[in-house]
Design a protein around this motif. Sequence first.
Motif, PDB file in Angstrom:
ATOM      1  N   ASN A 188     -17.952   2.384   2.865  1.00  0.00           N
ATOM      2  CA  ASN A 188     -19.272   3.000   2.948  1.00  0.00           C
ATOM      3  C   ASN A 188     -20.309   2.159   3.687  1.00  0.00           C
ATOM      4  N   HIS A 189     -19.946   0.949   4.117  1.00  0.00           N
ATOM      5  CA  HIS A 189     -20.941   0.087   4.754  1.00  0.00           C
ATOM      6  C   HIS A 189     -20.490  -0.495   6.089  1.00  0.00           C
ATOM      7  N   HIS A 190     -19.315  -0.107   6.577  1.00  0.00           N
ATOM      8  CA  HIS A 190     -18.834  -0.681   7.828  1.00  0.00           C
ATOM      9  C   HIS A 190     -18.275   0.409   8.742  1.00  0.00           C
ATOM     10  N   LYS A 191     -18.270   0.102  10.038  1.00  0.00           N
ATOM     11  CA  LYS A 191     -17.715   1.020  11.033  1.00  0.00           C
ATOM     12  C   LYS A 191     -16.295   0.580  11.387  1.00  0.00           C
ATOM     13  N   ASN A 192     -15.627   1.414  12.178  1.00  0.00           N
ATOM     14  CA  ASN A 192     -14.252   1.146  12.612  1.00  0.00           C
ATOM     15  C   ASN A 192     -13.312   0.882  11.435  1.00  0.00           C
ATOM     16  N   ILE A 193     -13.514   1.651  10.368  1.00  0.00           N
ATOM     17  CA  ILE A 193     -12.653   1.573   9.195  1.00  0.00           C
ATOM     18  C   ILE A 193     -11.791   2.833   9.151  1.00  0.00           C
ATOM     19  N   TYR A 194     -10.493   2.656   8.967  1.00  0.00           N
ATOM     20  CA  TYR A 194      -9.640   3.833   8.816  1.00  0.00           C
ATOM     21  C   TYR A 194      -8.837   3.690   7.528  1.00  0.00           C
ATOM     22  N   GLU A 195      -9.091   4.593   6.608  1.00  0.00           N
ATOM     23  CA  GLU A 195      -8.412   4.630   5.315  1.00  0.00           C
ATOM     24  C   GLU A 195      -7.356   5.736   5.359  1.00  0.00           C
ATOM     25  N   TYR A 196      -6.158   5.464   4.878  1.00  0.00           N
ATOM     26  CA  TYR A 196      -5.089   6.458   4.940  1.00  0.00           C
ATOM     27  C   TYR A 196      -4.124   6.263   3.774  1.00  0.00           C
ATOM     28  N   GLU A 197      -3.480   7.336   3.390  1.00  0.00           N
ATOM     29  CA  GLU A 197      -2.470   7.278   2.347  1.00  0.00           C
ATOM     30  C   GLU A 197      -1.172   6.743   2.946  1.00  0.00           C
ATOM     31  N   ILE A 198      -0.567   5.752   2.312  1.00  0.00           N
ATOM     32  CA  ILE A 198       0.651   5.167   2.859  1.00  0.00           C
ATOM     33  C   ILE A 198       1.778   6.199   2.887  1.00  0.00           C
ATOM     34  N   GLU A 199       1.764   7.144   1.946  1.00  0.00           N
ATOM     35  CA  GLU A 199       2.783   8.200   1.967  1.00  0.00           C
ATOM     36  C   GLU A 199       2.671   9.044   3.239  1.00  0.00           C
ATOM     37  N   ASP A 200       1.440   9.318   3.667  1.00  0.00           N
ATOM     38  CA  ASP A 200       1.242  10.087   4.899  1.00  0.00           C
ATOM     39  C   ASP A 200       1.740   9.312   6.111  1.00  0.00           C
ATOM     40  N   PHE A 201       1.461   7.997   6.120  1.00  0.00           N
ATOM     41  CA  PHE A 201       1.916   7.162   7.231  1.00  0.00           C
ATOM     42  C   PHE A 201       3.440   7.114   7.278  1.00  0.00           C
ATOM     43  N   CYS A 202       4.071   7.007   6.105  1.00  0.00           N
ATOM     44  CA  CYS A 202       5.533   6.965   6.065  1.00  0.00           C
ATOM     45  C   CYS A 202       6.153   8.280   6.520  1.00  0.00           C
ATOM     46  N   PHE A 203       5.452   9.367   6.234  1.00  0.00           N
ATOM     47  CA  PHE A 203       5.942  10.675   6.663  1.00  0.00           C
ATOM     48  C   PHE A 203       5.836  10.808   8.177  1.00  0.00           C
ATOM     49  N   SER A 204       4.707  10.344   8.735  1.00  0.00           N
ATOM     50  CA  SER A 204       4.504  10.394  10.188  1.00  0.00           C
ATOM     51  C   SER A 204       3.404   9.411  10.586  1.00  0.00           C
ATOM     52  N   PRO A 205       3.616   8.644  11.662  1.00  0.00           N
ATOM     53  CA  PRO A 205       2.595   7.693  12.115  1.00  0.00           C
ATOM     54  C   PRO A 205       1.594   8.295  13.093  1.00  0.00           C
TER      55      PRO A 205
END
Length: 268
Positions: A188-205
């Motif tokens: 909530n206080h910084h830019k260029n932050i990408y939050e993602y679910e590791i399950e989604d990443f494992c399913f597809s990058p």
Amino acid sequence: LPLRFTLGSLHMLSKNPIFIMGMPRSGTSITAYVLGQHPQIQYHFEETNIFNLQLEKLFKSPYRGQAVAEYVAWMMGKNLSPKEQASLQIFEEEALSEDELGPVVRRFFDDCLLTEKGCTTFVEKTPLHIFYVDLIRRVYPDAIFLIPRRDKQQVIESMKKKAWSPESEVAREVFFDIIENEIYHVINHHKNIYEYEIEDFCFSPIMLIDKLNKMGIPEDGMDKVVDAHNKRVNKKYLTQKQEEDNDLDRKLRMAWNDPNQVNAELTL
């Protein structure tokens, strides 16, 4: 030599370095490994912990330039060359501001973290760097921060296998909650932050790759990232729903190539 000339002549090696941080046991290592297969990204397997409380204190030292440069070299196991040692002498006479110090520290980090020919940036993963995002920003204003997320119970169960894990269940939950609060603050206080679910990443990058492209990471070479993902990603992160979706996707592709092969088992 005037200090402004010394600082102005510094040549930065890295561009848009990637820092993976957040919750331990949440997929930071597999993300870093996969991204590190990009031909222009160098990956360091071990956590560096170079951004910590000691470095933060040194930024406030009256002799911060010399102190920080020596500290960085020591942390990275790097002996200073005669030329680098000579360049530090100016710091004995000049008190650098934090804004002036950032490029100097960056140059030392780049020398240590970016050593492979052809690489233009690096990916570094230290989960507990989440507490030092402000400090990292002083050194790398163009940094990209990746924060993988994983189910709380899965993280806590995975922690139990590690020697550094808090001993009790309550302590592990407190540990988790402290880091969760810091992640919330950072997002909530910084830019260029990408939050993602590791399950989604494992399913597809693909979603992560697309995000990195928009943040400045070269698209050329991402095919190597996809290949590494397909070969090395541990499917244990996948949820049951994603496993079912993955299985259905496999059947659909089989049906496209040979409808008779899977008509009996394919149910839409």
